[in-house]
Scaffold this active site. Structure first.
Site, PDB file in Angstrom:
ATOM      1  N   CYS A   1       0.889  -1.078  -0.142  1.00  0.00           N
ATOM      2  CA  CYS A   1       0.067  -0.189   0.161  1.00  0.00           C
ATOM      3  C   CYS A   1       0.756   1.059   0.162  1.00  0.00           C
ATOM      4  CB  CYS A   1      -0.663   0.061   1.159  1.00  0.00           C
ATOM      5  SG  CYS A   1      -1.173   1.461   2.134  1.00  0.00           S
TER       6      CYS A   1
ATOM      7  N   CYS B   1       1.149   3.416   3.234  1.00  0.00           N
ATOM      8  CA  CYS B   1       1.861   2.599   4.331  1.00  0.00           C
ATOM      9  C   CYS B   1       3.280   2.456   4.115  1.00  0.00           C
ATOM     10  CB  CYS B   1       0.991   1.273   4.502  1.00  0.00           C
ATOM     11  SG  CYS B   1      -0.594   1.319   4.333  1.00  0.00           S
TER      12      CYS B   1
HETATM   13  P1  FAD Z   1      -1.881  -6.307  12.889  1.00  0.00           P
HETATM   14  O1  FAD Z   1      -1.740  -4.895  13.149  1.00  0.00           O
HETATM   15  O2  FAD Z   1      -1.974  -6.522  11.434  1.00  0.00           O
HETATM   16  O3  FAD Z   1      -1.180  -6.990  13.923  1.00  0.00           O
HETATM   17  C1  FAD Z   1      -0.832  -8.473  13.508  1.00  0.00           C
HETATM   18  C2  FAD Z   1      -0.447  -9.237  14.859  1.00  0.00           C
HETATM   19  O4  FAD Z   1       0.830  -8.824  15.298  1.00  0.00           O
HETATM   20  C3  FAD Z   1      -1.459  -9.152  15.684  1.00  0.00           C
HETATM   21  O5  FAD Z   1      -2.490 -10.208  15.919  1.00  0.00           O
HETATM   22  C4  FAD Z   1      -0.508  -9.137  17.110  1.00  0.00           C
HETATM   23  O6  FAD Z   1      -0.356 -10.748  17.428  1.00  0.00           O
HETATM   24  C5  FAD Z   1       0.568  -8.559  16.578  1.00  0.00           C
HETATM   25  N1  FAD Z   1       0.854  -7.310  17.068  1.00  0.00           N
HETATM   26  C6  FAD Z   1      -0.131  -6.260  16.661  1.00  0.00           C
HETATM   27  N2  FAD Z   1       0.450  -5.024  17.192  1.00  0.00           N
HETATM   28  C7  FAD Z   1       1.325  -5.443  17.887  1.00  0.00           C
HETATM   29  C8  FAD Z   1       2.537  -4.546  18.554  1.00  0.00           C
HETATM   30  N3  FAD Z   1       2.173  -3.225  18.619  1.00  0.00           N
HETATM   31  N4  FAD Z   1       3.576  -5.178  19.212  1.00  0.00           N
HETATM   32  C9  FAD Z   1       3.777  -6.516  18.937  1.00  0.00           C
HETATM   33  N5  FAD Z   1       2.698  -7.416  18.374  1.00  0.00           N
HETATM   34  C10 FAD Z   1       1.795  -6.672  17.855  1.00  0.00           C
HETATM   35  N6  FAD Z   1      -2.508   0.312   7.889  1.00  0.00           N
HETATM   36  C11 FAD Z   1      -3.533   1.499   7.680  1.00  0.00           C
HETATM   37  O7  FAD Z   1      -4.508   1.569   7.443  1.00  0.00           O
HETATM   38  N7  FAD Z   1      -2.574   2.517   7.538  1.00  0.00           N
HETATM   39  C12 FAD Z   1      -1.267   2.568   7.747  1.00  0.00           C
HETATM   40  O8  FAD Z   1      -0.477   3.840   7.528  1.00  0.00           O
HETATM   41  C13 FAD Z   1      -0.561   1.332   7.630  1.00  0.00           C
HETATM   42  N8  FAD Z   1       0.673   1.117   7.512  1.00  0.00           N
HETATM   43  C14 FAD Z   1       1.463  -0.077   7.679  1.00  0.00           C
HETATM   44  C15 FAD Z   1       2.767  -0.262   7.803  1.00  0.00           C
HETATM   45  C16 FAD Z   1       3.164  -1.281   7.544  1.00  0.00           C
HETATM   46  C17 FAD Z   1       4.907  -1.193   7.630  1.00  0.00           C
HETATM   47  C18 FAD Z   1       2.868  -2.574   7.631  1.00  0.00           C
HETATM   48  C19 FAD Z   1       3.276  -3.940   7.892  1.00  0.00           C
HETATM   49  C20 FAD Z   1       1.136  -2.722   7.790  1.00  0.00           C
HETATM   50  C21 FAD Z   1       0.589  -1.350   7.870  1.00  0.00           C
HETATM   51  N9  FAD Z   1      -0.769  -1.197   7.896  1.00  0.00           N
HETATM   52  C22 FAD Z   1      -1.439   0.117   7.886  1.00  0.00           C
HETATM   53  C23 FAD Z   1      -1.708  -2.297   8.287  1.00  0.00           C
HETATM   54  C24 FAD Z   1      -1.832  -2.282   9.687  1.00  0.00           C
HETATM   55  O9  FAD Z   1      -0.556  -2.110  10.309  1.00  0.00           O
HETATM   56  C25 FAD Z   1      -2.438  -3.761  10.006  1.00  0.00           C
HETATM   57  O10 FAD Z   1      -1.877  -4.866   9.462  1.00  0.00           O
HETATM   58  C26 FAD Z   1      -3.895  -3.715   9.658  1.00  0.00           C
HETATM   59  O11 FAD Z   1      -4.803  -2.780  10.203  1.00  0.00           O
HETATM   60  C27 FAD Z   1      -4.529  -4.923  10.197  1.00  0.00           C
HETATM   61  O12 FAD Z   1      -4.663  -5.115  11.622  1.00  0.00           O
HETATM   62  P2  FAD Z   1      -4.806  -6.437  12.460  1.00  0.00           P
HETATM   63  O13 FAD Z   1      -5.826  -6.009  13.674  1.00  0.00           O
HETATM   64  O14 FAD Z   1      -5.177  -7.551  11.692  1.00  0.00           O
HETATM   65  O15 FAD Z   1      -3.520  -6.657  13.282  1.00  0.00           O
END
Ligand code: FAD
Length: 440
Positions: A369, A372
């Site tokens: 994205c 991101c």
């Molecule tokens: P996710 O946030 O994907 O987390 C995946 C798993 O990681 C969780 O189930 C948990 O076990 C673990 N986890 C979560 N948070 C933490 C933490 N702080 N420390 C340790 N472990 C943790 N989305 C946007 O809408 N805007 C953005 O600007 C954006 N930037 C991104 C940048 C990067 C580099 C990446 C890889 C992703 C980005 N995303 C962004 C996507 C976003 O971070 C999430 O992946 C998405 O919203 C799905 O969230 P989720 O609830 O599935 O868990």
């Protein structure tokens, strides 16, 4: 005063949170001014589109590619195009082209920096050589390798917020990032990701098997093991803190696809942060690291030349940066880097730490994205710059420290700006949860 050493979990009980929050209240206006109102810090030069994910075949897993777009459109077929994740992810604002070769001032490769820079040419004015990667770097330089050096992108026009990027593509990147934290005992070092396409990446299942994951499951955070040393735990905390900051911005600037409104999403905050105090703690940890790096740069910045071509503007930019560094230096001593990499038994660990952090920065090219990826690159570069300053700089020296690229300084200040904003949003969300007043 409760110093935040890398081994401690920051808790309210030791008042570190409030120390840092007070510091943040002091630094925030200055940071805001720099990142929003100066050209030097409002634009970032990077290669956003021309690099391929070096770790796996992104066609099989990336969001933003055809395969993932099918999934996205299926999920979002009921909503207008403009609200779809793909649209929300797009960059906005004009992109300035990088100056052509003729405009670039070459510097001879074989002379120390201080001799390369004449009276009127300082480091921020010199465009770095493409392939020049200092072994003390913790990050892959943004201008590395590619013949085209990328474009300047407005960070002001492309705020970090909800984009709808999620699912397998995002999960795969986070998994791979946390996998970098699996330091292996000697002598089997560098068992981390190798920057080459995985041969067996034909399906997502294979990719996860390659990384030792059972399958895609959003279970628990991948905490470091108890017997891991302080440096390894610090590595985990930096990555987790970065993740927490991204989550904070997603929840703060959340797009409700049902109503078509941008909202503060308290449930999102509760799920991603409030119920995970260790993630919040890691965010504060990162604030401590970044403010320490800025404070440590104080002397270096005195002789730094800001080079926009507008002398009056450059003067103002410099005054603002020095004010930020002064304020950071006058605040509490937030982080003691001298306790890290001291034990003779972990000396090799520094190289390992550095190469793993470089891999994290390379993984940003796997983020599917645009927005991101932009902020992922800015922030990994910012942490990379902070680590370089913390572990490779001697603040009593001037002119003998490693070169700090313009992209590194811009990334460092903007990353601190992001984390500063995250601290602020978390305080507001926390207040809403504690008081029941949902009007954030
Ligand atoms: P996710 O946030 O994907 O987390 C995946 C798993 O990681 C969780 O189930 C948990 O076990 C673990 N986890 C979560 N948070 C933490 C933490 N702080 N420390 C340790 N472990 C943790 N989305 C946007 O809408 N805007 C953005 O600007 C954006 N930037 C991104 C940048 C990067 C580099 C990446 C890889 C992703 C980005 N995303 C962004 C996507 C976003 O971070 C999430 O992946 C998405 O919203 C799905 O969230 P989720 O609830 O599935 O868990």
């Amino acid at each position: 005063q409760c110093a935040i050493d890398p081994d401690s979990i920051v808790t309210d009980a030791c008042t570190s949170y409030s120390d840092l929050e007070r510091l943040n209240a002091d630094l925030a206006p200055s940071l805001d001014d720099l990142t929003q109102k100066t050209d030097f810090f409002a634009y970032y030069r990077l290669n956003l589109y021309n690099k391929v994910c070096p770790f796996w075949n992104d066609e099989s897993s990336m969001c933003g590619n055809r395969a993932c777009a099918v999934e996205t459109i299926e999920d979002e077929s009921d909503i207008p195009l403009i609200w779809r994740a793909e649209e929300l992810s797009k960059l906005e604002g004009a992109r300035a082209k990088h100056p052509g070769l003729a405009q670039q001032r070459e510097r001879p490769k074989d002379r120390p920096l201080q001799y390369q820079l004449g009276a009127n040419v300082d480091e921020s004015c010199v465009l770095e050589d493409d392939d020049e990667c200092d072994q003390r770097d913790y990050c892959v330089p943004e201008d590395e390798g590619a013949a085209a050096k990328g474009d300047y992108v407005s960070l002001v026009n492309n705020t970090e917020r909800y984009t709808g990027y999620s699912g397998l593509g995002a999960k795969q990147v986070w998994d791979a990032i946390y996998k970098e934290n699996c330091f292996t005992p000697q002598p089997a070092r560098h068992a981390s990701l190798k920057p080459k396409p995985l041969q067996a990446a034909a399906s997502l299942k294979n990719v996860f098997q390659e990384y030792g994951r059972q399958h895609v499951d959003n279970s628990d955070d991948q905490y470091p093991l108890d017997d891991e040393c302080l440096e390894q735990r610090a590595f985990y905390r930096i990555v987790s803190g970065m993740h927490a900051s991204i989550s904070a911005h997603i929840c703060w600037d959340y797009f409700n696809q049902t109503t078509g409104e941008w909202v503060r999403n308290l449930d999102c905050y509760k799920e991603r942060l409030h119920q995970h105090p260790e993630r919040v703690s890691n965010l504060y940890f990162n604030y401590a690291i970044l403010t320490r790096a800025i404070a440590k740069l104080r002397r270096h910045l005195e002789s730094y030349t800001f080079c926009s071509g507008d002398t009056a503007q450059d003067f103002q930019t410099k005054q603002k940066v020095l004010e930020l560094a002064d304020r950071a230096a006058a605040g509490p001593h937030t982080f003691d880097e001298s306790v890290m990499f001291q034990d003779p038994s972990v000396m090799d660990l520094k190289d390992d730490f550095r190469s793993r952090f470089r891999n994290v920065s390379r993984l940003m090219d796997c983020v599917g994205c645009d927005k991101c990826r932009l902020w992922g690159k800015v922030q990994t570069a910012g942490y990379g710059a902070a680590l370089k300053v913390l572990f490779e700089y001697d603040e009593t020296k001037n002119g003998e420290n490693p070169h700090l690229r313009r992209t590194e300084l811009v990334a460092l200040v903007n990353t601190l700006g992001r984390v500063s904003h995250s601290l602020d949003t978390i305080q507001k969300f926390r207040h809403a949860v504690n008081t029941g007043d949902m009007s954030v």
